[in-house]
Design a protein around this motif. Structure first.
Motif, PDB file in Angstrom:
ATOM      1  N   GLY A   1      -4.488  -8.841  -3.787  1.00 33.42           N
ATOM      2  CA  GLY A   1      -3.556  -7.759  -3.471  1.00 33.42           C
ATOM      3  C   GLY A   1      -2.954  -7.160  -4.719  1.00 33.42           C
TER       4      GLY A   1
ATOM      5  N   ALA B   1       0.856  -5.906  -5.114  1.00 39.21           N
ATOM      6  CA  ALA B   1       1.578  -5.477  -3.924  1.00 39.21           C
ATOM      7  C   ALA B   1       2.689  -6.454  -3.575  1.00 39.21           C
ATOM      8  CB  ALA B   1       0.625  -5.362  -2.744  1.00 39.21           C
TER       9      ALA B   1
ATOM     10  N   TYR C   1      -0.228  -8.316   4.716  1.00 38.87           N
ATOM     11  CA  TYR C   1       0.491  -7.049   4.813  1.00 38.87           C
ATOM     12  C   TYR C   1       1.032  -6.653   3.434  1.00 38.87           C
ATOM     13  CZ  TYR C   1       0.139  -7.064   9.864  1.00 38.87           C
ATOM     14  OH  TYR C   1      -0.346  -7.028  11.151  1.00 38.87           O
ATOM     15  N   ALA C   2       0.478  -5.583   2.890  1.00 40.86           N
ATOM     16  CA  ALA C   2       0.902  -5.052   1.594  1.00 40.86           C
ATOM     17  C   ALA C   2       1.797  -3.844   1.828  1.00 40.86           C
ATOM     18  CB  ALA C   2      -0.310  -4.664   0.754  1.00 40.86           C
ATOM     19  N   ARG C   3       2.932  -3.846   1.176  1.00 43.38           N
ATOM     20  CA  ARG C   3       3.928  -2.776   1.370  1.00 43.38           C
ATOM     21  C   ARG C   3       3.632  -1.575   0.482  1.00 43.38           C
ATOM     22  NH1 ARG C   3       8.740  -1.450  -1.227  1.00 43.38           N
ATOM     23  NH2 ARG C   3       8.802  -3.312  -2.524  1.00 43.38           N
ATOM     24  N   ASP C   4       3.776  -0.378   1.052  1.00 45.21           N
ATOM     25  CA  ASP C   4       3.709   0.841   0.263  1.00 45.21           C
ATOM     26  C   ASP C   4       4.973   0.914  -0.591  1.00 45.21           C
ATOM     27  OD1 ASP C   4       2.793   3.269  -0.686  1.00 45.21           O
ATOM     28  OD2 ASP C   4       3.728   4.410   0.922  1.00 45.21           O
TER      29      ASP C   4
ATOM     30  N   TYR D   1       2.502   0.943  -5.610  1.00 37.77           N
ATOM     31  CA  TYR D   1       1.302   0.354  -5.021  1.00 37.77           C
ATOM     32  C   TYR D   1       1.035   1.090  -3.711  1.00 37.77           C
ATOM     33  CZ  TYR D   1      -2.193  -3.144  -3.763  1.00 37.77           C
ATOM     34  OH  TYR D   1      -3.382  -3.782  -3.450  1.00 37.77           O
TER      35      TYR D   1
ATOM     36  N   VAL E   1      -0.121   2.325  -0.269  1.00 37.35           N
ATOM     37  CA  VAL E   1      -0.804   1.779   0.903  1.00 37.35           C
ATOM     38  C   VAL E   1      -0.695   2.841   1.992  1.00 37.35           C
ATOM     39  CG1 VAL E   1      -0.885  -0.060   2.617  1.00 37.35           C
ATOM     40  CG2 VAL E   1      -0.166  -0.583   0.277  1.00 37.35           C
ATOM     41  N   SER E   2      -1.830   3.322   2.457  1.00 38.23           N
ATOM     42  CA  SER E   2      -1.806   4.468   3.377  1.00 38.23           C
ATOM     43  C   SER E   2      -1.216   4.122   4.739  1.00 38.23           C
ATOM     44  CB  SER E   2      -3.226   5.023   3.546  1.00 38.23           C
ATOM     45  OG  SER E   2      -4.109   4.021   4.011  1.00 38.23           O
ATOM     46  N   HIS E   3      -1.467   2.890   5.217  1.00 39.34           N
ATOM     47  CA  HIS E   3      -0.946   2.484   6.522  1.00 39.34           C
ATOM     48  C   HIS E   3      -0.410   1.053   6.395  1.00 39.34           C
ATOM     49  CE1 HIS E   3      -2.733   6.004   8.441  1.00 39.34           C
ATOM     50  NE2 HIS E   3      -3.865   5.718   7.819  1.00 39.34           N
ATOM     51  N   ASP E   4       0.819   0.908   5.905  1.00 38.82           N
ATOM     52  CA  ASP E   4       1.285  -0.439   5.600  1.00 38.82           C
ATOM     53  C   ASP E   4       1.770  -1.223   6.817  1.00 38.82           C
ATOM     54  OD1 ASP E   4       3.693   0.845   5.990  1.00 38.82           O
ATOM     55  OD2 ASP E   4       4.497   0.422   3.998  1.00 38.82           O
TER      56      ASP E   4
ATOM     57  N   SER F   1      -3.737  -5.026   5.233  1.00 40.93           N
ATOM     58  CA  SER F   1      -4.652  -4.569   4.187  1.00 40.93           C
ATOM     59  C   SER F   1      -5.904  -5.429   4.124  1.00 40.93           C
ATOM     60  CB  SER F   1      -3.948  -4.594   2.826  1.00 40.93           C
ATOM     61  OG  SER F   1      -2.892  -3.668   2.784  1.00 40.93           O
TER      62      SER F   1
END
Length: 384
Positions: free
Chosen positions: A328, A335, A353-356, A365, A367-370, A374
């Motif tokens: 990640g 992330a 789950y990676a946070r935008d 970092y 992330v288009s849909h956090d 991911s």
């Protein structure tokens, strides 16, 4: 506080831990959150003038400098504190959003709960407990949910008083804080579903790390010297706990990573031999990022990104060898985030789950849909 009163307090707290909240039983699928390396909020570094000007003079004059003071003058951690505090709080809100969606029933911490030098039972320690944990993780998703705790290297800088706080005192202060029933830094617990059982064993990995025994180490205290000589007790505890458990799933819950993109702690090999024998899963923190490793038929889950993420701990997103399944991180930033584990009779489903990370006017970092994982992987082969 007198020695008599303190002894009584610790004895009572060991009993009180039995009243801690535990995860609900009977679900077909139980979701828990795996997270770690989060506890930055409320840490006030020592003044720069002291660390840069006074401390060298004190050392030169032969003044005994505590490991806590040495660690709190660490220039890297001092420079990280502002962003680390912001990221811990933002990530806590992100965890809440995901866990409200997924109905997380428990939180499993992999340690480093209190930077930079842990806490003990004094005014500063009590304030940090509330600032860094109780007041940060107090919203709906966290209310009434148990936190199965683990010690990390930052948690033990102050030695036995720090260990006593987390294993004895904290369960009295907040019944969500769970550390077993015996007041030890290692313990076992079960999560029980409608037709499945999962056994988890928490091990105090600081005791195994050889470099922490060097005279220059800020972690070297009488507590750590003693437990380093007794690591076989923990090996035997893991062996016995797994052997006596007929659970469908077995986990080693630990702070340091045996598999890593940063530092492999090979001293943990005796524990890994037991995990491999029982087809268990390992999850840990210490490296400030998220990753999945697969080695010798064993899955290793790294979830150390709930506080201050560091790209170098995940090799800047570049995989080394065939062991790293997912990292990640990218070349510039790791992330912030955490891992959820869905447990059922048929499978273990891990979701990362990676946070935008929109912070300080930039997207560190993207992330288009956090609110979607991911990365995820599934384990279907049960433990033995």
């Amino acid at each position: 506080m007198s020695r008599t009163v303190l002894t009584l307090t610790l004895a009572v707290s060991a009993l009180a831990a039995k009243n801690s909240i535990i995860a609900p039983e009977g679900a077909d699928v139980l979701t828990v959150a795996l997270l770690g390396d989060f506890g930055w909020t409320g840490w006030e570094p020592l003044p720069l003038a002291f660390c840069n000007e006074a401390l060298p003079k004190l050392i030169a004059d032969g003044v005994d400098i505590s490991t806590e003071i040495q660690n709190d003058c660490d220039p890297g951690d001092r420079s990280d504190i502002r962003n680390a505090t912001i990221e811990q709080k933002h990530t806590a809100r992100y965890i809440e959003d995901v866990c409200l969606k997924k109905n997380c029933s428990a939180f499993l911490s992999v340690g480093d709960n209190f930077y930079d030098s842990g806490i003990s039972f004094d005014t500063a320690g009590i304030l940090r407990f509330y600032d860094s944990w109780a007041s940060v993780y107090n919203s709906t998703a966290f209310a009434g949910k148990p936190w199965y705790q683990c010690l990390g290297n930052h948690d033990i800088v102050q030695g036995q008083p720090a260990v006593d706080f987390q294993t004895h005192i904290a369960p009295l202060m907040d019944d969500r804080w769970y550390f077993g029933h015996d007041g030890l830094p290692y313990y076992t617990y079960d999560l029980v579903g409608s037709n499945w059982t999962a056994t988890f064993v928490v091990i105090e990995s600081d005791c195994f790390i050889n470099k922490y025994q060097e005279s220059s180490s800020v972690y070297l205290t009488p507590y750590l010297k003693a437990c380093h000589k007794k690591t076989q007790q923990q090996v035997n505890f893991l062996k016995k706990s797994f052997a006596e458990s007929d659970a469908d799933w077995k986990f080693l819950h630990i702070h340091h990573g045996y598999m890593s993109s940063s530092s492999n702690y090979t001293e943990l090999a005796p524990l890994m031999d037991i995990v491999q024998k029982h087809n268990g899963v390992v999850f840990n923190g210490h490296d400030h990022c998220m990753a999945h490793y697969y080695y010798q038929d064993t899955n290793f889950v790294l979830t150390g990104a709930a506080g201050y993420a560091q790209a170098g701990d995940c090799n800047y997103g570049e995989k080394l060898g065939p062991y790293a399944q997912w990292l990640g991180a990218d070349s510039e930033q790791a992330a912030n985030g955490f891992v959820t584990l869905d447990i059922s009779a048929d499978a273990l489903n891990f979701e990362y789950y990676a946070r935008d990370m929109r912070m300080l006017g930039s997207d560190l970092y993207p992330v288009s849909h956090d609110m979607k994982p991911s990365y995820n992987f599934t384990v279907t082969k049960q433990s033995t």
